[in-house]
Design a protein around this motif. Structure first.
Motif, short mmCIF file in Angstrom:
data_model
loop_
_atom_site.label_atom_id
_atom_site.label_comp_id
_atom_site.label_asym_id
_atom_site.label_seq_id
_atom_site.Cartn_x
_atom_site.Cartn_y
_atom_site.Cartn_z
N MET A 1 0.88 -1.18 0.00
CA MET A 1 0.00 0.00 0.00
C MET A 1 0.92 1.24 0.00
O MET A 1 1.85 1.31 0.79
N LYS A 2 0.76 2.14 -0.89
CA LYS A 2 1.57 3.36 -0.90
C LYS A 2 0.65 4.54 -0.60
O LYS A 2 -0.50 4.57 -1.02
N GLN A 3 1.17 5.57 0.15
CA GLN A 3 0.36 6.76 0.43
C GLN A 3 1.30 7.95 0.32
O GLN A 3 2.37 7.93 0.94
N SER A 4 1.00 8.91 -0.50
CA SER A 4 1.93 10.04 -0.58
C SER A 4 1.53 11.06 0.48
O SER A 4 0.33 11.30 0.70
N ILE A 5 2.53 11.59 1.17
CA ILE A 5 2.22 12.58 2.22
C ILE A 5 3.07 13.82 1.96
O ILE A 5 4.09 13.77 1.29
N GLU A 6 2.63 14.93 2.49
CA GLU A 6 3.28 16.21 2.24
C GLU A 6 3.60 16.87 3.58
O GLU A 6 2.82 16.74 4.53
N ALA A 7 4.72 17.56 3.64
CA ALA A 7 5.09 18.22 4.90
C ALA A 7 4.03 19.26 5.27
O ALA A 7 3.58 20.03 4.42
N VAL A 8 3.64 19.29 6.55
CA VAL A 8 2.67 20.30 7.02
C VAL A 8 3.42 21.51 7.60
O VAL A 8 2.86 22.58 7.78
N ALA A 9 4.72 21.25 7.88
CA ALA A 9 5.53 22.36 8.44
C ALA A 9 6.99 22.07 8.14
O ALA A 9 7.34 20.95 7.75
N LEU A 10 7.81 23.10 8.34
CA LEU A 10 9.25 22.97 8.15
C LEU A 10 9.91 23.35 9.47
O LEU A 10 9.51 24.36 10.08
N CYS A 11 10.89 22.55 9.92
CA CYS A 11 11.50 22.83 11.23
C CYS A 11 12.70 23.77 11.07
O CYS A 11 13.60 23.48 10.29
N ARG A 12 12.71 24.83 11.82
CA ARG A 12 13.87 25.73 11.90
C ARG A 12 14.50 25.46 13.27
O ARG A 12 13.83 25.69 14.29
N SER A 13 15.67 24.92 13.28
CA SER A 13 16.26 24.44 14.54
C SER A 13 17.66 25.01 14.72
O SER A 13 18.34 25.34 13.74
N PRO A 14 18.14 25.13 15.96
CA PRO A 14 19.51 25.61 16.17
C PRO A 14 20.55 24.61 15.68
O PRO A 14 21.71 24.93 15.53
N TYR A 15 20.10 23.34 15.43
CA TYR A 15 21.03 22.28 15.02
C TYR A 15 21.22 22.32 13.50
O TYR A 15 20.33 21.93 12.76
N LYS A 16 22.37 22.80 13.08
CA LYS A 16 22.63 22.98 11.64
C LYS A 16 23.33 21.76 11.04
O LYS A 16 23.57 21.72 9.85
N GLN A 17 23.68 20.80 11.88
CA GLN A 17 24.29 19.55 11.38
C GLN A 17 23.83 18.43 12.29
O GLN A 17 23.41 18.67 13.44
N LYS A 18 23.88 17.16 11.80
CA LYS A 18 23.35 16.06 12.62
C LYS A 18 24.23 15.80 13.84
O LYS A 18 23.75 15.41 14.90
N PHE A 19 25.54 16.04 13.67
CA PHE A 19 26.46 15.80 14.79
C PHE A 19 26.04 16.61 16.02
O PHE A 19 25.73 17.79 15.90
#
Ligand code: SAM
Length: 231
Positions: A1-19
């Motif tokens: 079963m496939k379902q396409s979803i769309e972002a409802v928001a975009l996160c602006r975070s102090p973390y600019k890298q995964k580390f």
């Protein structure tokens, strides 16, 4: 079963890298992120009543990891990085659908011009993370005091931080530019983000928080900030 979803928001975070992003939410309460509502969801009525709740579930994409795919087993750092367990017995970031979920404190709901947003505290989200859903945390059904935590019973140990004299002025400047910066740095470093395979004495590490490159060394089990450089 496939379902396409769309972002409802975009996160602006102090973390600019995964580390150095904490491995779970609420380990760094000083991290304030902003969920900027998108498209059809950028309307006040979508958020009406959300302020009655202290905490939220945020469902999101591990978008920076999607291209690398996933494997049926993973090696959680918690288990020393060698033992393998099933991907569904982990909170690994490489998953069949690349979905993450975090429970976070609601900081405030606001609007700037046409942009509606939800600010959250304690998120473990990289800047730019697509958010697929936001839901109120409902204690009577979500808080389970007798739940078993398997191999993840306790939060990681916490390591103290000291700002070396040569970094004091730069830390104060960062604090002026980003109120709460020092507390954010302290709570991020407390998680000891150093890679397990790279902990030799005297090594200097760096992580970008907001627009600052925080540089530190670990000396006698203390995070010693050596500089805070404007990026
Ligand atoms: N609480 C969530 C969960 O359980 O699904 C996330 C746990 S996961 C171990 C937390 C890590 O995800 C962070 O330390 C960070 O390295 C990584 N991360 C956060 N946002 C990401 C993104 N947009 N893409 C890829 N990795 C991300």
């Amino acid at each position: 079963m496939k379902q396409s979803i769309e972002a409802v928001a975009l996160c602006r975070s102090p973390y600019k890298q995964k580390f150095a992003i904490p491995r779970q939410p609420n380990l760094v309460p000083a991290a304030i992120a902003r969920l900027e509502m998108q498209g059809e969801c950028n309307r006040a009525e979508c958020l009406r009543g959300l302020d009655q709740f202290s905490h939220l579930w945020v469902l999101f994409s591990f978008h920076e990891n999607l291209a690398q795919g996933w494997k049926p087993t993973v090696r959680p750092p918690r288990l020393g990085g060698n033992a393998r367990i099933g991907v569904f017995a982990s909170r690994a970031t490489f998953r069949p659908n690349g979905l993450g979920m975090s429970v976070v404190r609601l900081h405030r709901i606001g609007q700037e011009g046409k942009q509606h947003f939800v600010e959250i505290a304690g998120a473990d989200l990289l800047d730019g993370t697509p958010i697929f859903d936001i839901k109120p945390y409902i204690p009577y059904s979500d808080a389970l005091p007798d739940a078993q935590g398997g191999y993840a019973q306790t939060p990681p140990p916490s390591m103290p931080m000291r700002v070396l004299p040569q970094a004091l002025a730069a830390m104060e400047e960062a604090e002026r530019a980003h109120p709460g910066f020092r507390t954010l740095a302290e709570q991020v470093l407390a998680q000891d983000p150093r890679p397990a395979y790279q902990r030799e004495a005297g090594r200097e590490y760096g992580v970008q928080l907001h627009d600052r490159d925080l540089r530190w060394q670990v000396i006698e089990d203390t995070n010693c900030v050596t500089d805070v450089v404007k990026c």
